[in-house]
Design an enzyme around this catalytic site. Structure first.
Site, PDB file in Angstrom:
ATOM      1  N   GLY A 341     -60.193 -42.212  52.670  1.00  0.00           N
ATOM      2  CA  GLY A 341     -59.698 -43.024  51.552  1.00  0.00           C
ATOM      3  C   GLY A 341     -60.601 -42.892  50.339  1.00  0.00           C
ATOM      4  O   GLY A 341     -61.158 -41.824  50.072  1.00  0.00           O
ATOM      5  N   SER A 342     -60.789 -44.000  49.651  1.00  0.00           N
ATOM      6  CA  SER A 342     -61.500 -43.969  48.372  1.00  0.00           C
ATOM      7  C   SER A 342     -62.969 -43.575  48.487  1.00  0.00           C
ATOM      8  O   SER A 342     -63.578 -43.198  47.483  1.00  0.00           O
ATOM      9  CB  SER A 342     -61.389 -45.326  47.675  1.00  0.00           C
ATOM     10  OG  SER A 342     -60.113 -45.429  47.084  1.00  0.00           O
ATOM     11  N   THR A 343     -63.525 -43.658  49.693  1.00  0.00           N
ATOM     12  CA  THR A 343     -64.940 -43.265  49.816  1.00  0.00           C
ATOM     13  C   THR A 343     -65.103 -41.784  49.452  1.00  0.00           C
ATOM     14  O   THR A 343     -66.195 -41.346  49.099  1.00  0.00           O
ATOM     15  CB  THR A 343     -65.480 -43.472  51.251  1.00  0.00           C
ATOM     16  OG1 THR A 343     -64.657 -42.744  52.158  1.00  0.00           O
ATOM     17  CG2 THR A 343     -65.491 -44.929  51.642  1.00  0.00           C
TER      18      THR A 343
END
Ligand SMILES: [Zn+2]
Length: 462
Positions: A341-343
């Site tokens: 995801g956004s990581t």
């Protein structure tokens, strides 16, 4: 005496003489016959014996040789002590082997009249089935295992019984080792466990089998036909070599904390699929903790923990049972894919900084209007309803702004971006020394167009 009388006397004497000599002659003939018969008998006996020796030597030799070997040498194995597994501090023991006893019998050395008595005592002391034990004790094999990994107390009880009943041969009490995991469930999916033969079956116990196992020792005992040890030869004792210890990068304290809060989080959020936590030292890459939930008790690795499976256990097929156990033992952190995801924006940002495309705090360098169009598709920012507006790289990271990272990615291009994925190690396995590591899921570079790439820049998944 008259002449006639003299003649009669002479004649009688002669007659007697003749008679005697006749007797003598008769006696000589019988002895010869007897001798001939005797020689014949001896000859026949010898023929029989030679024949018998030939039979024993050539026809039945192998079987008898084996029987004699079984009777004369009783080879028993001594298990080495498996190495200890410590945590990173070397103070906490995560896996240790304790000395226990293994009971075996040499059926050929137990007298026929004692067999039932011995089987009864063994089944009573070690709580094993009497009929099965009797069968083992009565077998014609060289060695049969009665009970593995029993406590010293039970073994002592047996030795006392043997002494009281004057049964001193045919039953062996040998040293063995048993694996204990003092922290039960802690780091279960990392450490793994051993089978009944002390062989590592899962986790580090399996990966480091050669390091931990040590070398088997043995006792070669030479006995006479009654099973008594031949004194001069005695027992040839080759002692076992203990295994090496293993020190992990896992810190038991950090591991304990990670497991505690992971469990709480999974229960509170009803995560039916469970969860994982990895704690890494970024300077060295050392894994300080790797928690998985649900986990299991290493001292009872074949007791399933899933409540539903537990209730239906007796109705499950062998295959279903195996599937349930594999599920329980599975180290999700290693074997399951997970979308970052956004990581993943951190990877895009790092590549951009390294390539000199941007800097951390260039005021007004980027702009978020709530969405961005790429390859004919409009992708929204998560805060499309109130766009982020002017952003620096630092702000875009803080706000996790999608449009900014898509535009950075466009500047980087597919080839450069993939070279960073390669450098960060995303396209390969980490090579961690745990079994079952899954690879990553990325499209081959040549198959990645702008449509596919737009997702990578901000969430890694197509
Ligand atoms: Zn935004």
């Amino acid at each position: 005496m008259g002449e006639i009388q003299k003649m009669k006397k002479r004649a009688r004497k002669k007659k007697e003489k003749v008679k005697f000599s006749k007797v003598e002659k008769k006696g000589g003939l019988t002895r010869k016959k007897r001798m001939r018969n005797g020689i014949l008998v001896v000859f026949l006996v010898m023929c029989f014996m030679i024949g018998r020796i030939g039979w024993i030597q050539f026809a039945d030799g192998e079987r008898l040789k084996n029987m004699a070997y079984i009777q004369h040498t009783l080879d028993r194995k001594i298990n080495p002590k498996r190495g200890t597994i410590y945590d990173a501090t070397c103070e906490k023991v995560l896996a240790v082997s304790a000395t226990v006893r293994t009971i075996t019998v040499n059926p050929v050395n137990i007298k026929k009249e004692d067999k039932e008595k011995v089987a009864r005592a063994l089944s009573d002391i070690f709580e094993v089935d009497y009929e099965k034990t009797l069968k083992k004790v009565s077998n014609r094999s060289s060695i049969e295992t009665i009970a593995k990994k029993v406590e010293k107390k039970q073994a002592d009880e047996l030795m006392k019984w043997m002494e009281e009943n004057n049964i001193l041969t045919g039953i062996n009490v040998d040293e063995d080792t048993k694996r204990y995991y003092p922290y039960n469930n802690m780091a279960s999916q990392i450490i793994g466990f051993c089978g009944s033969d002390n062989q590592g079956l899962n986790g580090l116990e399996a990966v480091y089998e050669d390091t931990l196992k040590g070398e088997m020792g043995k006792i070669i005992k030479i006995t006479d036909a009654k099973g008594n040890t031949i004194l001069k030869e005695g027992e040839d004792y080759v002692s076992a070599t203990d295994g090496n210890d293993l020190v992990l990068t896992i810190d038991a304290t950090i591991q304990g904390i990670a497991e505690k809060y992971l469990e709480e989080a999974c229960i509170d959020n009803q995560c039916t699929d469970g969860g994982s936590v990895i704690v890494m030292d970024p300077n060295t890459g050392d894994i300080l903790a790797m928690a998985g939930y649900p986990n299991y008790n290493l001292n009872e690795p074949f007791t399933v923990t899933d409540e539903v499976a537990k209730e239906n256990w007796s109705n499950l097929s062998q295959e279903e049972k195996s599937t349930e156990l594999q599920k329980m033992w599975r180290n999700k952190a290693i074997s399951d894919g997970y979308e970052p995801g956004s990581t993943f924006k951190l990877i895009t940002a790092s590549a951009a900084l390294e390539e000199g495309i941007t800097d951390t705090d260039n005021k007004g360098e980027f702009n978020c209007s709530g969405s961005i169009e790429i390859a004919g598709v409009r992708i929204k920012c998560w805060r499309y309803y109130r766009p982020h507006g002017a952003q620096t790289l630092r702000e875009a990271l803080m706000n996790s702004c999608n449009p900014v990272f898509i535009s950075i990615g466009q500047k980087l291009g597919v080839h450069t971006y993939y070279s960073y994925l390669q450098k960060f190690g995303f396209l390969n396995k980490t090579g961690i020394d745990l079994p079952g590591e899954a690879g990553s899921i990325f499209l081959a570079e040549e198959k990645v167009g702008p449509v596919e790439l737009r997702n990578y820049f901000f969430r890694s998944k197509v």
